[in-house]
Write a protein that holds these residues in place. Structure first.
Motif, PDB file in Angstrom:
ATOM      1  N   ARG A  78       0.459  61.464  28.167  1.00 59.16           N
ATOM      2  CA  ARG A  78       0.193  62.462  27.111  1.00 59.16           C
ATOM      3  C   ARG A  78      -0.824  63.495  27.588  1.00 59.16           C
ATOM      4  O   ARG A  78      -1.833  63.158  28.198  1.00 59.16           O
ATOM      5  N   SER A  79      -0.512  64.762  27.279  1.00 58.39           N
ATOM      6  CA  SER A  79      -1.493  65.830  27.541  1.00 58.39           C
ATOM      7  C   SER A  79      -1.933  66.411  26.208  1.00 58.39           C
ATOM      8  O   SER A  79      -2.966  66.038  25.671  1.00 58.39           O
ATOM      9  N   GLY A  80      -1.111  67.328  25.629  1.00 61.75           N
ATOM     10  CA  GLY A  80      -1.487  67.921  24.337  1.00 61.75           C
ATOM     11  C   GLY A  80      -0.964  67.140  23.135  1.00 61.75           C
ATOM     12  O   GLY A  80      -1.341  67.418  21.995  1.00 61.75           O
ATOM     13  N   GLY A  81      -0.050  66.186  23.362  1.00 61.64           N
ATOM     14  CA  GLY A  81       0.474  65.359  22.264  1.00 61.64           C
ATOM     15  C   GLY A  81       1.394  66.108  21.304  1.00 61.64           C
ATOM     16  O   GLY A  81       1.591  65.671  20.172  1.00 61.64           O
ATOM     17  N   PHE A  84       7.692  67.194  19.979  1.00 59.41           N
ATOM     18  CA  PHE A  84       8.204  67.107  18.594  1.00 59.41           C
ATOM     19  C   PHE A  84       8.509  65.661  18.216  1.00 59.41           C
ATOM     20  O   PHE A  84       8.115  65.190  17.155  1.00 59.41           O
ATOM     21  N   LEU A  98      -4.296  62.336  29.256  1.00 61.03           N
ATOM     22  CA  LEU A  98      -4.948  63.304  30.155  1.00 61.03           C
ATOM     23  C   LEU A  98      -5.821  64.291  29.395  1.00 61.03           C
ATOM     24  O   LEU A  98      -6.325  65.254  29.970  1.00 61.03           O
ATOM     25  N   ILE A 139       2.934  79.940  21.617  1.00 58.92           N
ATOM     26  CA  ILE A 139       2.463  80.711  20.466  1.00 58.92           C
ATOM     27  C   ILE A 139       1.552  79.934  19.507  1.00 58.92           C
ATOM     28  O   ILE A 139       1.220  80.450  18.453  1.00 58.92           O
ATOM     29  N   VAL A 140       1.180  78.700  19.856  1.00 58.09           N
ATOM     30  CA  VAL A 140       0.248  77.947  18.999  1.00 58.09           C
ATOM     31  C   VAL A 140      -0.858  77.412  19.899  1.00 58.09           C
ATOM     32  O   VAL A 140      -0.587  76.729  20.890  1.00 58.09           O
ATOM     33  N   GLY A 144      -0.299  71.680  24.275  1.00 58.36           N
ATOM     34  CA  GLY A 144      -0.746  71.372  25.633  1.00 58.36           C
ATOM     35  C   GLY A 144      -0.083  72.270  26.676  1.00 58.36           C
ATOM     36  O   GLY A 144       1.136  72.467  26.636  1.00 58.36           O
ATOM     37  N   ILE A 154       7.967  79.193  26.681  1.00 64.95           N
ATOM     38  CA  ILE A 154       8.370  80.490  26.136  1.00 64.95           C
ATOM     39  C   ILE A 154       7.277  80.988  25.199  1.00 64.95           C
ATOM     40  O   ILE A 154       6.635  80.191  24.511  1.00 64.95           O
ATOM     41  N   PHE A 321       1.223  75.342  11.556  1.00 67.08           N
ATOM     42  CA  PHE A 321       1.670  74.129  12.268  1.00 67.08           C
ATOM     43  C   PHE A 321       0.499  73.193  12.570  1.00 67.08           C
ATOM     44  O   PHE A 321       0.251  72.850  13.726  1.00 67.08           O
ATOM     45  N   PHE A 424      12.414  71.834  22.837  1.00 73.10           N
ATOM     46  CA  PHE A 424      12.661  71.882  21.392  1.00 73.10           C
ATOM     47  C   PHE A 424      13.595  70.758  20.941  1.00 73.10           C
ATOM     48  O   PHE A 424      14.110  70.772  19.825  1.00 73.10           O
TER      49      PHE A 424
END
Ligand SMILES: Cc1cc2nc3c(=O)[nH]c(=O)nc-3n(C[C@H](O)[C@H](O)[C@H](O)COP(=O)(O)OP(=O)(O)OC[C@H]3O[C@@H](n4cnc5c(N)ncnc54)[C@H](O)[C@@H]3O)c2cc1C
Length: 466
Positions: A78-81, A84, A98, A139-140, A144, A154, A321, A424
């Motif tokens: 796991r990095s940013g978790g 989806f 991480l 975009i958020v 991560g 993207i 989000f 996605f």
């Protein structure tokens, strides 16, 4: 022996040895912070790993992986978790976390950044924007860098500057047998090809090096809103208007119930709206000229597309989000917004029930489409638009209905699909992973998997089974 999970024991000495030299923190089921550290972004995921190894550096990653290999423990990374479907945590797995690895080093002269695996998008932007530079990402801000980049990446400046992977120079990877290797155009080029889209299938990436591009600090960006009833006409106009837009322009179309924000007129709060959100990666005067026809089309109900710090625009979606809500997604690429696709999209969007559901349609093309399809493992460079049909509820209440809504719109669009962006996907099985890469590329990825991870140690992911 120590029982670390149901039916899973670990030799006391092995665990003690790992703990003795570990620089980070090892969290077990009886520790007070266990629940905090097992959580991921999607609140509908509730899994209980056996141990959480919160690595402070590469040595911790290698030691954790070697222990898992010796004792046959399932490995989650796991990095940013933000996966989806939560494919960075699993019941009874050894979780290599991480998120403590936060190093970012920008070289403003060389226009590069070295970024450790635990860095989030907003943290990277903060460092690069200090020098008027940026690495194309998403975009958020709390996503991560690692998982996003390994799938492609993207975002708002991709049409001008390419995907995250198109700006990647090098990675450091801990392979399945615990070796640290580099991959770049010159070193292990096959591995470098695979990590640019192939996700975490080939090893644990501990560091990324990106080329940076000049940007900002201000950009012309933000949403323009119409009532959703007007969406059939707005989208027909939009489709023709973006068809030959310059690469500087990137847009995302959003259908949702209007949030109660200060710039949205009171009478629209909670009412269905459509928004086209713009980001112009160039001189604001040029952007104003290009965007004017859109903001003059039809009956605009709110227009907040204006010059603002790039960092503020990057954070625009953060409140939509947040961590912990229940989320569900189904996604697909379509070649163009035909009349039929537009009408189907609007018909279903008018049925959105949750005030929290907000789903983006991404404009693709530009620099993304100019990189050869075979140059990276990422697939879908010729996609016209990427649908990321998502639903969100605060808790389990209403989630099933909203998920059904997602599935219905996705099914209604099914015959128009050309592919799907791997980042996605939910947990949708091997056929969908194959669809994400296309049959030919999927076979090439399998061959690479057999070379770098023949035992499928890295299988808690969008798995390419050897
Ligand atoms: C709110 C939100 C916004 C998003 N916006 C965008 C966007 O703008 N653009 C876009 O392209 N995508 C976007 N995504 C999708 C995103 O790219 C994926 O969810 C991505 O996997 C997130 O990476 P992570 O490190 O946060 O996730 P994690 O859940 O930590 O990891 C995702 C997968 O990658 C593996 N992995 C993670 N780190 C490593 C590593 N260092 N080495 C090897 N394997 C690893 C994990 O095992 C897991 O299978 C968004 C997702 C969310 C939830």
């Amino acid at each position: 022996m120590t029982a670390i999970a149901e039916g899973l024991t670990l030799d006391d000495t092995a665990l003690a040895e790992l703990q003795a030299s570990f620089r980070g923190d090892i969290v077990g089921r009886n520790d007070a912070t266990y629940d905090e550290h097992r959580k991921v972004w999607n609140g509908s995921i509730d899994r209980r790993p056996a141990l959480i190894a919160r690595c402070a550096g590469v040595a911790d990653v290698i030691a954790s992986l070697k222990l898992c290999r010796r004792h046959g423990l399932p490995v989650a990374v796991r990095s940013g978790g933000h996966s989806f479907p939560g494919l960075s945590v699993a019941d009874d797995a050894f979780l290599i976390d991480l998120s403590l690895m936060k190093g970012v080093r920008v070289d403003p002269d060389a226009r590069t950044a070295r970024v450790q695996a635990g860095v989030l998008l907003g943290e990277l932007d903060r460092e690069t924007q200090a020098f008027g530079l940026a690495a194309p990402s998403g975009i958020v801000t709390h996503t991560g860098v690692a998982g996003l980049t390994l799938g492609g990446g993207i975002g708002w400046i991709m049409r001008k500057h390419g995907l995250s992977i198109d700006n990647l120079r090098r990675v450091d990877v801990v392979t399945a047998d615990g070796e640290l290797v580099r991959a770049s155009a010159d070193e292990n080029p096959d591995l470098f090809w695979g990590v640019r889209g192939g996700g975490g299938n080939f090893g644990i990436v501990t560091e990324f090096e990106f080329d940076l591009v000049p940007l900002g600090p201000s950009v012309l960006a933000g949403p323009i809103f119409w009532k959703m009833d007007d969406s059939p006409e707005v989208l027909r106009f939009y489709r023709d208007w973006v068809a030959d837009a310059p690469d500087e322009l990137m847009t995302i179309v959003l259908h949702r119930k209007a949030p109660a924000l200060p710039f949205v007129p009171d009478e629209l709060h909670g009412k269905p709206v459509v928004a086209v959100i713009c980001c112009w990666a160039g001189a604001a005067e040029d952007g104003e000229r290009v965007i004017r026809p859109l903001r003059e089309f039809g009956k605009v109900v709110a227009d907040v597309c204006t010059e603002k710090p790039f960092l503020a625009h990057q954070a625009m979606f953060d409140p939509s989000f947040p961590h912990g809500r229940w989320y569900y997604f189904k996604s697909c690429d379509v070649p163009a917004l035909t009349d039929e696709i537009i009408d189907t999209t609007v018909e279903h969007s008018l049925q959105i029930s949750s005030p929290l559901t907000s789903f983006p349609i991404w404009q693709m093309g530009g620099a993304v489409a100019r990189v050869g399809e075979d140059e990276t493992a990422f697939n879908g460079r010729s996609a016209g638009f990427t649908y990321n049909i998502g639903a969100s509820t605060a808790t389990a209440e209403g989630f099933d209905e909203e998920r059904e809504w997602v599935r219905n719109l996705w099914s209604a669009l099914e015959r128009h699909f050309t592919g799907v962006y791997v980042n996605f996907l939910m947990d949708e099985g091997e056929d969908r992973v194959r669809q994400a890469y296309g049959a030919e590329k999927y076979e090439r990825l399998k061959t690479l998997k057999r070379k770098y991870d023949p035992d499928n140690v890295f299988r808690i992911n969008q798995n390419i089974s050897p």
